[in-house]
Design a protein around this motif. Structure first.
Motif, PDB file in Angstrom:
ATOM      1  N   ASP A 139       0.829  -1.208   0.000  1.00 17.28           N
ATOM      2  CA  ASP A 139       0.000   0.000   0.000  1.00 17.28           C
ATOM      3  C   ASP A 139       0.864   1.258   0.000  1.00 17.28           C
ATOM      4  OD1 ASP A 139      -2.199  -1.602   0.010  1.00 17.28           O
ATOM      5  OD2 ASP A 139      -2.574  -1.443   2.168  1.00 17.28           O
ATOM      6  N   LEU A 140       1.900   1.251   0.794  1.00 22.57           N
ATOM      7  CA  LEU A 140       2.781   2.425   0.837  1.00 22.57           C
ATOM      8  C   LEU A 140       3.494   2.621  -0.494  1.00 22.57           C
ATOM      9  CD1 LEU A 140       4.278   2.058   4.440  1.00 22.57           C
ATOM     10  CD2 LEU A 140       2.587   3.735   3.669  1.00 22.57           C
ATOM     11  N   LEU A 141       3.882   1.535  -1.138  1.00 18.34           N
ATOM     12  CA  LEU A 141       4.528   1.649  -2.446  1.00 18.34           C
ATOM     13  C   LEU A 141       3.547   2.179  -3.490  1.00 18.34           C
ATOM     14  CD1 LEU A 141       6.695  -1.600  -2.522  1.00 18.34           C
ATOM     15  CD2 LEU A 141       7.528   0.766  -2.418  1.00 18.34           C
ATOM     16  N   ASP A 142       2.274   1.780  -3.392  1.00 16.76           N
ATOM     17  CA  ASP A 142       1.266   2.345  -4.288  1.00 16.76           C
ATOM     18  C   ASP A 142       1.149   3.858  -4.081  1.00 16.76           C
ATOM     19  OD1 ASP A 142       0.719  -0.104  -5.407  1.00 16.76           O
ATOM     20  OD2 ASP A 142      -0.983  -0.538  -4.085  1.00 16.76           O
TER      21      ASP A 142
ATOM     22  N   SER B  77       2.195   7.395  -6.811  1.00 17.77           N
ATOM     23  CA  SER B  77       1.456   8.628  -7.109  1.00 17.77           C
ATOM     24  C   SER B  77       2.283   9.879  -6.855  1.00 17.77           C
ATOM     25  CB  SER B  77       0.180   8.680  -6.263  1.00 17.77           C
ATOM     26  OG  SER B  77       0.496   8.782  -4.881  1.00 17.77           O
ATOM     27  N   LEU B  78       3.421   9.752  -6.174  1.00 19.14           N
ATOM     28  CA  LEU B  78       4.274  10.914  -5.875  1.00 19.14           C
ATOM     29  C   LEU B  78       5.403  11.083  -6.872  1.00 19.14           C
ATOM     30  CD1 LEU B  78       4.616  10.445  -2.002  1.00 19.14           C
ATOM     31  CD2 LEU B  78       2.959  11.856  -3.223  1.00 19.14           C
TER      32      LEU B  78
ATOM     33  N   MET C 111       2.763   9.443   1.338  1.00 15.33           N
ATOM     34  CA  MET C 111       2.394   8.184   0.691  1.00 15.33           C
ATOM     35  C   MET C 111       0.986   7.750   1.084  1.00 15.33           C
ATOM     36  SD  MET C 111       5.945   5.971   0.659  1.00 15.33           S
ATOM     37  CE  MET C 111       6.423   6.334   2.348  1.00 15.33           C
ATOM     38  N   LEU C 112       0.607   7.951   2.335  1.00 10.73           N
ATOM     39  CA  LEU C 112      -0.742   7.595   2.762  1.00 10.73           C
ATOM     40  C   LEU C 112      -1.780   8.483   2.092  1.00 10.73           C
ATOM     41  CD1 LEU C 112      -0.139   6.938   6.579  1.00 10.73           C
ATOM     42  CD2 LEU C 112      -0.567   5.241   4.789  1.00 10.73           C
ATOM     43  N   LEU C 113      -1.468   9.760   1.944  1.00 12.65           N
ATOM     44  CA  LEU C 113      -2.396  10.658   1.247  1.00 12.65           C
ATOM     45  C   LEU C 113      -2.486  10.308  -0.234  1.00 12.65           C
ATOM     46  CD1 LEU C 113      -1.496  14.095   2.896  1.00 12.65           C
ATOM     47  CD2 LEU C 113      -3.526  12.678   3.301  1.00 12.65           C
ATOM     48  N   GLY C 114      -1.425   9.705  -0.794  1.00 10.52           N
ATOM     49  CA  GLY C 114      -1.458   9.295  -2.184  1.00 10.52           C
ATOM     50  C   GLY C 114      -2.384   8.123  -2.459  1.00 10.52           C
ATOM     51  N   LEU C 115      -2.878   7.470  -1.385  1.00  9.47           N
ATOM     52  CA  LEU C 115      -3.798   6.343  -1.553  1.00  9.47           C
ATOM     53  C   LEU C 115      -5.243   6.780  -1.708  1.00  9.47           C
ATOM     54  CD1 LEU C 115      -2.380   3.926   1.193  1.00  9.47           C
ATOM     55  CD2 LEU C 115      -2.064   3.748  -1.271  1.00  9.47           C
ATOM     56  N   GLU C 116      -5.472   8.086  -1.690  1.00  5.66           N
ATOM     57  CA  GLU C 116      -6.844   8.589  -1.687  1.00  5.66           C
ATOM     58  C   GLU C 116      -7.624   8.144  -2.917  1.00  5.66           C
ATOM     59  OE1 GLU C 116      -9.171  12.856  -1.021  1.00  5.66           O
ATOM     60  OE2 GLU C 116      -6.980  12.769  -1.230  1.00  5.66           O
TER      61      GLU C 116
END
Length: 539
Positions: free
Chosen positions: A14-17, A21-22, A83-88
């Motif tokens: 999940d963090l790599l996903d 996005s970054l 990275m967590l915000l990129g999972l939105e």
């Protein structure tokens, strides 16, 4: 794979996903080094929270994140938040309360870094002297080794001696100890001790210590940014004669730049190219073009000199703790700026913005530079005050008598006839200073009519000359200002009459005591106030 490892993998995925996005062009992650920093932050979060998140990032809670961020650095918090915000936009969205918490205020606020202070002048001289000592000693050993090879006529056989090792390395290039010992059929320990493979190799080929000293000395003499020096190649050097070099380099924050090297930097560069000439002849074509080529453990190395490969400072015996960025700061702080005088942008370096100069260079001058800057500022302020202040010309009785005594000689020297003297005394010919001799000869209205200017404006006129005969009028004006001070608020009075009230006091102090006393007697015997029109009651 154990259950614990599965949990770790889910959170890491999940963090790599989120990291994807970054990455540029979607985000600001645009270099391998920055990606590695994010991966290190992923490892920290997975090690701390992987066991507690069986479903990956969606199982993260506010308590988990707050505990992790409070116990780690600003960098780890910044990276994992991004990275967590990129999972939105993915299926692995965070919980609503966790999403709001992640978008909120950071726990670890980034501390503002202080600008690097330049080395002191004594430290700067000692650092350059030590680096020059190391480079000169290494270059002298190199030249001595070449002379030994030229004088040696016995090249038929290579004996297991230091001289034999020297001939072997000059023919075959750098080699580790085990290859040299295998060639001569002896043990490694013997090759290292009796044949001195390491020291002999250092005589012919530049070592890491020598390269480190060359680079530091070159940076101190040229002032090029550290990342620009690290990646230089032979193709970046443009020789324009024997002593002029135009060097092209890459500055990380901007792009490729060029610099005309100072003579001292050219001398260091020329010596380095001669010192590395033999080693460069054995390098592969793709390595031969790198500038800072060196020999490390018997192998040719051409990559940028990193912190792990850099020699220990105690081995170099440098007089100060070395910082490449601080070397550049000191170069900028101590460089000669005489050729910038009069330029439209008199700054430290035309390549810098005003903010960069203020944060990194202007704030940390040496004590000698601070003293010089203070003197320049004081001189400029004094010059501004002098220009803004109206000159004051007061003629005393003694000055008038002396001028009258010299008048015949002045008239004779200037060869003035009666007609010219008449024009001067009557005001027909403009003599600038003291040209308005009375109220009917003002410069703000027609001749023969009363001057429309307020009476106290003459105090600020740069052409005014005050003589003893003006003492009575000056006392009347002073009395007028006193009456206005009693009637008006202090702020309003200072706006309208403050300058003129201080000016009239200054003029009166210039006269001799007898002149003012005589003027006061005249006012007492024939009292009269200053006559002003109604519209002249304000400035």
């Amino acid at each position: 794979m154990t259950l614990k490892e599965q949990y770790w993998c889910l959170l890491a995925e999940d963090l790599l996903d989120g990291l994807v996005s970054l990455v540029h062009p979607h985000g600001r992650v645009d270099s391998p080094g920055l990606v590695r920093d994010y991966v290190r932050s992923i490892r920290l979060m997975v090690d701390a929270l992987g066991e507690r998140t069986p479903g990956g990032a969606p199982d993260l809670t506010v308590g988990m994140l707050s505990g992790f961020w409070l116990s780690h650095t600003n960098r780890a918090e910044r990276h994992t938040r991004a990275m967590l915000l990129g999972l939105e936009e993915t299926e692995q969205r965070l919980r609503d309360e966790t999403q709001r918490f992640t978008e909120g205020r950071k726990f670890n606020q980034a501390s503002r870094s202080e600008p690097l202070k330049p080395y002191g002048e004594d430290e700067w001289e000692a650092l350059q002297a030590r680096c020059e000592e190391i480079t000169d000693a290494a270059y002298a050993e190199y030249r001595a080794a070449l002379r030994e090879l030229e004088e040696d006529d016995n090249w038929a056989e290579l004996e297991p001696t230091p001289k034999g090792v020297l001939r072997f390395l000059s023919q075959n290039g750098p080699a580790p100890t085990y290859e040299v010992s295998a060639y001569f059929g002896i043990r490694n320990s013997v090759a290292q001790s009796a044949m001195a493979v390491g020291p002999t190799s250092a005589r012919l080929f530049p070592s890491v210590e020598a390269v480190y000293a060359y680079r530091t000395l070159f940076a101190a003499r040229s002032g090029i940014v550290p990342d620009g020096i690290a990646d230089l190649g032979l193709g970046d050097i443009d020789w324009a004669g024997d002593s002029t070099v135009l060097l092209n380099y890459f500055k990380g924050r901007t792009s490729r730049e060029s610099n005309n090297l100072p003579k001292l930097a050219v001398a260091v560069l020329r010596q380095w190219l001669k010192h590395s000439e033999l080693l460069r002849s054995f390098a592969a074509p793709e390595e031969r073009g790198r500038l800072w080529i060196r020999c490390s453990r018997g192998r040719i190395v051409s990559r940028s000199l990193n912190n792990f490969e850099a020699p220990r400072l105690k081995d170099l015996r440098l007089p100060v703790r070395l910082s490449a960025s601080r070397v550049r700061t000191t170069f900028e702080a101590l460089r000669d700026r005489s050729h910038w005088h009069g330029s439209e942008r008199a700054t430290i370096d035309p390549n810098h913005s005003a903010q960069t100069e203020a944060e990194r260079y202007v704030g940390t001058p040496t004590p000698q530079q601070r003293e010089l800057l203070d003197s320049v500022i004081e001189s400029g302020q004094s010059d501004m005050l002098r220009r803004a202040r109206t000159p004051l010309r007061v003629v005393t009785a003694q000055n008038a008598a002396e001028a009258a005594r010299q008048l015949p000689q002045v008239v004779a020297d200037l060869q003035l006839d009666d007609a010219v003297i008449t024009e001067l005394t009557s005001g027909e010919r403009d003599v600038f200073a003291a040209s308005c001799v009375d109220i009917f000869a003002g410069v703000f209205g027609p001749k023969g009519k009363p001057c429309p200017a307020r009476p106290w404006v003459c105090l600020a006129c740069p052409l005014a000359v005050f003589a003893p005969r003006h003492a009575v009028s000056l006392l009347k004006l002073k009395e007028f200002f006193s009456g206005q001070w009693q009637q008006m608020p202090s702020g309003e009075f200072m706006r309208h009459f403050g300058f003129y009230a201080a000016r009239v006091d200054e003029v009166i102090r210039r006269f001799e005591g007898g002149v003012i006393e005589q003027a006061r007697v005249c006012l007492e015997t024939e009292p009269s106030a200053l006559i002003v029109r109604p519209e002249e009651m304000t400035s």
